[in-house]
Motif scaffolding. Sequence first.
Motif, PDB file in Angstrom:
ATOM      1  N   VAL A 155       2.434   9.008   6.378  1.00 48.43           N
ATOM      2  CA  VAL A 155       1.296   8.343   7.030  1.00 48.43           C
ATOM      3  C   VAL A 155       1.690   6.914   7.383  1.00 48.43           C
ATOM      4  N   HIS A 156       1.253   6.481   8.574  1.00 45.91           N
ATOM      5  CA  HIS A 156       1.662   5.165   9.072  1.00 45.91           C
ATOM      6  C   HIS A 156       0.475   4.231   9.327  1.00 45.91           C
ATOM      7  N   ASP A 157       0.519   3.103   8.692  1.00 50.09           N
ATOM      8  CA  ASP A 157      -0.190   1.870   9.040  1.00 50.09           C
ATOM      9  C   ASP A 157      -1.639   1.778   8.585  1.00 50.09           C
ATOM     10  N   TYR A 158      -2.172   0.573   8.814  1.00 51.49           N
ATOM     11  CA  TYR A 158      -3.406   0.103   8.195  1.00 51.49           C
ATOM     12  C   TYR A 158      -4.643   0.894   8.588  1.00 51.49           C
ATOM     13  N   HIS A 159      -4.611   1.558   9.730  1.00 52.87           N
ATOM     14  CA  HIS A 159      -5.767   2.363  10.135  1.00 52.87           C
ATOM     15  C   HIS A 159      -6.039   3.504   9.155  1.00 52.87           C
ATOM     16  N   LEU A 160      -5.005   3.916   8.420  1.00 48.26           N
ATOM     17  CA  LEU A 160      -5.069   5.166   7.658  1.00 48.26           C
ATOM     18  C   LEU A 160      -4.861   4.965   6.162  1.00 48.26           C
ATOM     19  N   PHE A 176       3.276   6.500   2.537  1.00 44.95           N
ATOM     20  CA  PHE A 176       2.586   5.574   3.451  1.00 44.95           C
ATOM     21  C   PHE A 176       3.512   4.417   3.768  1.00 44.95           C
ATOM     22  N   PHE A 177       3.603   4.070   5.051  1.00 47.96           N
ATOM     23  CA  PHE A 177       4.381   2.898   5.429  1.00 47.96           C
ATOM     24  C   PHE A 177       3.489   1.918   6.173  1.00 47.96           C
ATOM     25  N   LEU A 178       3.504   0.660   5.705  1.00 49.60           N
ATOM     26  CA  LEU A 178       2.696  -0.400   6.317  1.00 49.60           C
ATOM     27  C   LEU A 178       3.568  -1.196   7.289  1.00 49.60           C
ATOM     28  N   HIS A 179       3.203  -1.186   8.551  1.00 52.92           N
ATOM     29  CA  HIS A 179       4.012  -1.847   9.566  1.00 52.92           C
ATOM     30  C   HIS A 179       3.673  -3.321   9.716  1.00 52.92           C
ATOM     31  N   ILE A 180       2.557  -3.763   9.178  1.00 55.92           N
ATOM     32  CA  ILE A 180       2.140  -5.159   9.278  1.00 55.92           C
ATOM     33  C   ILE A 180       2.289  -5.824   7.905  1.00 55.92           C
ATOM     34  N   PRO A 181       2.105  -7.138   7.810  1.00 51.46           N
ATOM     35  CA  PRO A 181       2.252  -7.780   6.493  1.00 51.46           C
ATOM     36  C   PRO A 181       1.203  -7.282   5.499  1.00 51.46           C
ATOM     37  N   PHE A 182       1.548  -7.343   4.209  1.00 56.98           N
ATOM     38  CA  PHE A 182       0.558  -7.133   3.154  1.00 56.98           C
ATOM     39  C   PHE A 182       0.248  -8.510   2.583  1.00 56.98           C
ATOM     40  N   PRO A 183      -1.008  -8.933   2.606  1.00 64.73           N
ATOM     41  CA  PRO A 183      -1.327 -10.323   2.249  1.00 64.73           C
ATOM     42  C   PRO A 183      -1.314 -10.566   0.744  1.00 64.73           C
ATOM     43  N   SER A 184      -1.165 -11.820   0.385  1.00 64.65           N
ATOM     44  CA  SER A 184      -1.235 -12.207  -1.029  1.00 64.65           C
ATOM     45  C   SER A 184      -2.636 -11.917  -1.553  1.00 64.65           C
ATOM     46  N   PRO A 185      -2.770 -11.734  -2.861  1.00 64.01           N
ATOM     47  CA  PRO A 185      -4.075 -11.363  -3.408  1.00 64.01           C
ATOM     48  C   PRO A 185      -5.213 -12.294  -3.001  1.00 64.01           C
ATOM     49  N   GLN A 221       7.550  -3.782   4.687  1.00 59.73           N
ATOM     50  CA  GLN A 221       8.618  -4.312   5.537  1.00 59.73           C
ATOM     51  C   GLN A 221       9.525  -5.301   4.800  1.00 59.73           C
ATOM     52  N   THR A 222       8.955  -6.088   3.887  1.00 57.16           N
ATOM     53  CA  THR A 222       9.728  -7.153   3.245  1.00 57.16           C
ATOM     54  C   THR A 222       9.455  -7.209   1.748  1.00 57.16           C
ATOM     55  N   GLU A 223      10.339  -7.910   1.041  1.00 58.65           N
ATOM     56  CA  GLU A 223      10.150  -8.115  -0.392  1.00 58.65           C
ATOM     57  C   GLU A 223       8.857  -8.883  -0.667  1.00 58.65           C
ATOM     58  N   GLY A 224       8.533  -9.842   0.206  1.00 58.51           N
ATOM     59  CA  GLY A 224       7.308 -10.615   0.013  1.00 58.51           C
ATOM     60  C   GLY A 224       6.063  -9.759   0.053  1.00 58.51           C
ATOM     61  N   ASP A 225       6.044  -8.771   0.945  1.00 64.93           N
ATOM     62  CA  ASP A 225       4.901  -7.860   1.023  1.00 64.93           C
ATOM     63  C   ASP A 225       4.789  -7.015  -0.243  1.00 64.93           C
ATOM     64  N   THR A 255       6.874   2.085  -5.026  1.00 66.02           N
ATOM     65  CA  THR A 255       6.840   1.193  -3.874  1.00 66.02           C
ATOM     66  C   THR A 255       8.269   0.793  -3.533  1.00 66.02           C
ATOM     67  N   GLY A 256       8.482   0.442  -2.279  1.00 65.13           N
ATOM     68  CA  GLY A 256       9.818   0.049  -1.860  1.00 65.13           C
ATOM     69  C   GLY A 256       9.784  -0.790  -0.598  1.00 65.13           C
ATOM     70  N   VAL A 257      10.897  -1.441  -0.320  1.00 64.93           N
ATOM     71  CA  VAL A 257      11.071  -2.226   0.905  1.00 64.93           C
ATOM     72  C   VAL A 257      11.960  -1.419   1.842  1.00 64.93           C
ATOM     73  N   TYR A 258      11.429  -1.107   3.000  1.00 62.97           N
ATOM     74  CA  TYR A 258      12.154  -0.325   4.007  1.00 62.97           C
ATOM     75  C   TYR A 258      12.018  -1.078   5.330  1.00 62.97           C
TER      76      TYR A 258
END
Length: 461
Positions: free
Chosen positions: A132-137, A155-164, A189-193, A224-227
């Motif tokens: 499954v791809h992205d925030y809509h789902l 599930f893969f998130l293509h946009i940033p995941f925000p800080s709490p 996408q990134t370690e920060g996310d 969870t992972g960074v891809y």
Amino acid sequence: MSRLVVVSNRVATPTETKGSAGGLAVGVFGALKDSGGVWFGWSGDVVSETVANQGPSLEQDGAVTFATVGLPKKDYDQYYRGFSNAMLWPVFHYRNDLAVYDRDEYAGYRRVNSWLAHKLIKLLQPDDVIWVHDYHLIPFAEALRSEGITNRIGFFLHIPFPSPQILLNIPPHEELVRSLCCYDVVGFQTEGDQIAFHDYIVRHAHGKATSDGQVEAFGRKLKTGVYRIGVFPDEIAEQAERGEARQDVMDLKQSLEGRKLIMSVDRLDYSKGLVERFRAFEHFLEKSPEWRGNVTLVQIAPPTRSDVETYQQIRQNLEYEAGRINGRFSGLDYTPIRYLNQRYDRWKLMSLFRESQIGLVTPLRDGMNLVAKEYVAAQNPDDPGVLVLSQFAGAAGELSGAVMVNPHDVVGMSDALARSLAMPLAERQQRYEANMAALRKYDLGVWRDNFLADLRDVRRK
């Protein structure tokens, strides 16, 4: 090998997957061809309730089935225009000031996810692997689980995941994170996310998260992972080189009359930093009068979500800024900014990238930004252009050869333009080679294969 089922908000058509679509569509279709499977999602059409309640429309291309459904107007307004793009998109891009929360829209968002899941179930086989791809789902797996589906679901998130602290601005934040925990693998996408997600799990969900990506929360265990999503750089290079001799590209070169070219390509979106970019170019022309008449910025910004008021305002602002700056610096035979609010074929963009001296990619916040990677891949190795890149794009973590900028710093971006236009060939080549090494190390196939390998390794519940 078990079948792959890809679920995304929009489904690329079989024609688009043959090369006119972007990297995601090409990569996903490649995985589907290898294992056989289904690509399921919204067709992009707004339809009547009667049409929507029919079964998915099916189209076969080899071993791949494209399965699409239309959305009724109410569902489109609440699920897509509403919660997805009026709430999730701005908050996940750190623009809480633009977020609009409506309980009915959130209810519609969850309702449509459940409705889509129910439509998919009829197409599933017991051993299918679901991606499954992205925030809509975000709630999609939860909806499947509630109907007894035990397949592996990633599930893969293509946009940033925000800080709490940012995520807490979404009233049902806990429900959304609980929904994410219904997946077996969640990719960022990134370690920060990934860190931001783990931080929420530990501090607000009272769960556990380990450095190897394992998460326990809400009675679930997941990985969870960074891809890092990438491109196929050699294919882009070939495409860009092939297009050099085409008439459209030749016409642009002739119209420049020897001027240097700065290329920018973005969707028309407030996260892309377009107004700040125009003002940085204005500052550059102001402080470097010798470049007036000698450099042109081409900004291609295809319209997006044109029925959303916020996006209508962005277009008006950008048109005003382009007109104002051109009014200051234009001559009878010179227009400093060519602002094009339209779509172009991908091959044409790659060829235009190859002809330019600078790729200006300065989003205020971005999950990855494949335009930055495409720009690098399209360059002529013998005379490459320079990538000027926002430090807030996910791609900044890989492309060490870019000239990094803070997109909020107009003067800093102006200085970066001056530096890049004056950069010696040897330095440009060195930066290009460093960037290309990164692109080849983490290309689109690596992204796809690493995620699916982790998902297929999950033990069936």
